[in-house]
Design a protein around this motif. Sequence first.
Motif, PDB file in Angstrom:
ATOM      1  N   ARG A 193      29.649  34.309  23.652  1.00  0.00           N
ATOM      2  CA  ARG A 193      28.987  33.989  22.221  1.00  0.00           C
ATOM      3  C   ARG A 193      27.722  34.220  22.216  1.00  0.00           C
ATOM      4  NH1 ARG A 193      29.220  28.627  21.256  1.00  0.00           N
ATOM      5  NH2 ARG A 193      27.348  28.544  20.042  1.00  0.00           N
ATOM      6  N   LEU A 194      26.547  33.766  21.654  1.00  0.00           N
ATOM      7  CA  LEU A 194      25.338  33.657  21.799  1.00  0.00           C
ATOM      8  C   LEU A 194      24.470  33.163  22.683  1.00  0.00           C
ATOM      9  CD1 LEU A 194      24.740  35.142  18.586  1.00  0.00           C
ATOM     10  CD2 LEU A 194      24.547  36.691  20.902  1.00  0.00           C
ATOM     11  N   SER A 195      23.642  33.081  24.253  1.00  0.00           N
ATOM     12  CA  SER A 195      23.147  32.272  25.123  1.00  0.00           C
ATOM     13  C   SER A 195      22.228  31.417  24.383  1.00  0.00           C
ATOM     14  CB  SER A 195      22.954  32.185  26.257  1.00  0.00           C
ATOM     15  OG  SER A 195      22.551  33.678  25.388  1.00  0.00           O
ATOM     16  N   CYS A 196      21.791  31.826  22.951  1.00  0.00           N
ATOM     17  CA  CYS A 196      20.501  31.586  22.157  1.00  0.00           C
ATOM     18  C   CYS A 196      20.724  30.113  21.512  1.00  0.00           C
ATOM     19  CB  CYS A 196      19.854  32.499  21.440  1.00  0.00           C
ATOM     20  SG  CYS A 196      20.771  33.165  20.430  1.00  0.00           S
ATOM     21  N   GLN A 197      22.057  30.104  21.051  1.00  0.00           N
ATOM     22  CA  GLN A 197      22.432  29.685  20.574  1.00  0.00           C
ATOM     23  C   GLN A 197      23.472  28.170  21.420  1.00  0.00           C
ATOM     24  OE1 GLN A 197      21.810  29.725  16.805  1.00  0.00           O
ATOM     25  NE2 GLN A 197      20.589  31.582  17.391  1.00  0.00           N
ATOM     26  N   ILE A 198      23.393  28.326  22.197  1.00  0.00           N
ATOM     27  CA  ILE A 198      23.935  27.520  22.572  1.00  0.00           C
ATOM     28  C   ILE A 198      22.639  26.135  23.803  1.00  0.00           C
ATOM     29  CG2 ILE A 198      25.793  26.382  25.279  1.00  0.00           C
ATOM     30  CD1 ILE A 198      25.883  29.215  24.812  1.00  0.00           C
ATOM     31  N   LYS A 199      22.553  25.053  22.490  1.00  0.00           N
ATOM     32  CA  LYS A 199      21.533  24.656  23.100  1.00  0.00           C
ATOM     33  C   LYS A 199      22.250  22.828  23.519  1.00  0.00           C
ATOM     34  CE  LYS A 199      18.306  23.848  19.184  1.00  0.00           C
ATOM     35  NZ  LYS A 199      17.940  23.299  18.642  1.00  0.00           N
ATOM     36  N   LEU A 200      21.576  22.572  25.198  1.00  0.00           N
ATOM     37  CA  LEU A 200      22.298  22.064  26.039  1.00  0.00           C
ATOM     38  C   LEU A 200      22.517  20.492  25.482  1.00  0.00           C
ATOM     39  CD1 LEU A 200      19.942  23.285  28.551  1.00  0.00           C
ATOM     40  CD2 LEU A 200      22.151  23.970  28.347  1.00  0.00           C
ATOM     41  N   THR A 201      23.409  19.844  25.787  1.00  0.00           N
ATOM     42  CA  THR A 201      23.839  18.699  25.276  1.00  0.00           C
ATOM     43  C   THR A 201      23.419  17.973  27.336  1.00  0.00           C
ATOM     44  OG1 THR A 201      26.278  18.798  24.929  1.00  0.00           O
ATOM     45  CG2 THR A 201      24.198  19.388  23.168  1.00  0.00           C
ATOM     46  N   GLU A 202      24.266  16.549  27.360  1.00  0.00           N
ATOM     47  CA  GLU A 202      24.496  15.846  28.189  1.00  0.00           C
ATOM     48  C   GLU A 202      26.132  16.115  28.940  1.00  0.00           C
ATOM     49  OE1 GLU A 202      22.280  14.516  30.088  1.00  0.00           O
ATOM     50  OE2 GLU A 202      21.294  13.088  28.699  1.00  0.00           O
ATOM     51  N   GLU A 203      26.811  16.366  28.072  1.00  0.00           N
ATOM     52  CA  GLU A 203      27.979  16.796  27.834  1.00  0.00           C
ATOM     53  C   GLU A 203      28.729  18.270  28.340  1.00  0.00           C
ATOM     54  OE1 GLU A 203      27.216  16.058  24.463  1.00  0.00           O
ATOM     55  OE2 GLU A 203      27.698  13.648  25.839  1.00  0.00           O
ATOM     56  N   MET A 204      27.525  19.266  28.762  1.00  0.00           N
ATOM     57  CA  MET A 204      27.147  20.461  29.439  1.00  0.00           C
ATOM     58  C   MET A 204      26.341  20.799  30.836  1.00  0.00           C
ATOM     59  SD  MET A 204      25.939  23.223  26.346  1.00  0.00           S
ATOM     60  CE  MET A 204      26.530  22.985  24.448  1.00  0.00           C
ATOM     61  N   ASP A 205      26.391  19.513  31.107  1.00  0.00           N
ATOM     62  CA  ASP A 205      25.797  18.857  32.304  1.00  0.00           C
ATOM     63  C   ASP A 205      26.611  19.963  33.669  1.00  0.00           C
ATOM     64  OD1 ASP A 205      24.457  18.169  34.537  1.00  0.00           O
ATOM     65  OD2 ASP A 205      24.918  16.726  35.054  1.00  0.00           O
ATOM     66  N   GLY A 206      25.680  21.093  34.078  1.00  0.00           N
ATOM     67  CA  GLY A 206      27.291  21.954  35.360  1.00  0.00           C
ATOM     68  C   GLY A 206      28.297  22.931  34.495  1.00  0.00           C
ATOM     69  N   LEU A 207      27.525  23.323  33.283  1.00  0.00           N
ATOM     70  CA  LEU A 207      27.704  23.969  32.631  1.00  0.00           C
ATOM     71  C   LEU A 207      28.075  25.807  32.893  1.00  0.00           C
ATOM     72  CD1 LEU A 207      29.094  25.954  29.783  1.00  0.00           C
ATOM     73  CD2 LEU A 207      26.746  26.416  29.033  1.00  0.00           C
ATOM     74  N   VAL A 208      28.796  26.479  33.115  1.00  0.00           N
ATOM     75  CA  VAL A 208      29.073  27.954  33.827  1.00  0.00           C
ATOM     76  C   VAL A 208      29.359  29.142  32.800  1.00  0.00           C
ATOM     77  CG1 VAL A 208      30.809  29.813  35.628  1.00  0.00           C
ATOM     78  CG2 VAL A 208      30.073  27.182  36.140  1.00  0.00           C
ATOM     79  N   VAL A 209      28.477  29.498  32.841  1.00  0.00           N
ATOM     80  CA  VAL A 209      28.804  30.904  31.845  1.00  0.00           C
ATOM     81  C   VAL A 209      28.768  32.513  32.746  1.00  0.00           C
ATOM     82  CG1 VAL A 209      27.188  29.740  29.526  1.00  0.00           C
ATOM     83  CG2 VAL A 209      26.191  31.299  31.726  1.00  0.00           C
TER      84      VAL A 209
END
Length: 107
Positions: free
Chosen positions: A84-100
């Motif tokens: 992914r282009l990380s600039c296009q991944i906007k953080l949401t509550e569901e992403m808490d704990g996200l690993v990239v």
Amino acid sequence: MIKVTYVAHDGSRTDAEGELGDTVMSLAINQGIDGIIGECGGSMMCATCHCYVDEAWVGATGPRLDGEEDMLESAASEVNERSRLSCQIKLTEEMDGLVVHLPEEQV
Ligand code: FES
């Protein structure tokens, strides 16, 4: 706060905490995380913010947005189905704990 873990190509991990609406790219830049450059500032014009979403988080981050596919063709490192282009991944509550995972090189 939303926690994001960045795993460098050498396996080292760095945790960062962002806010709703931050992007995975902007958070990395603000926290001084190596491995994400974000040359165009998030306007989908560079691909120096390439990342691989961890398998467990593909559902939460969703599919690539329009235009991402084309821009990823100019990424410096191998592109795979989790790219992914990380600039296009906007953080949401569901992403808490996200690993990239970060690619070997961005340019
Ligand atoms: S920062 Fe340039 S495409 Fe993401």
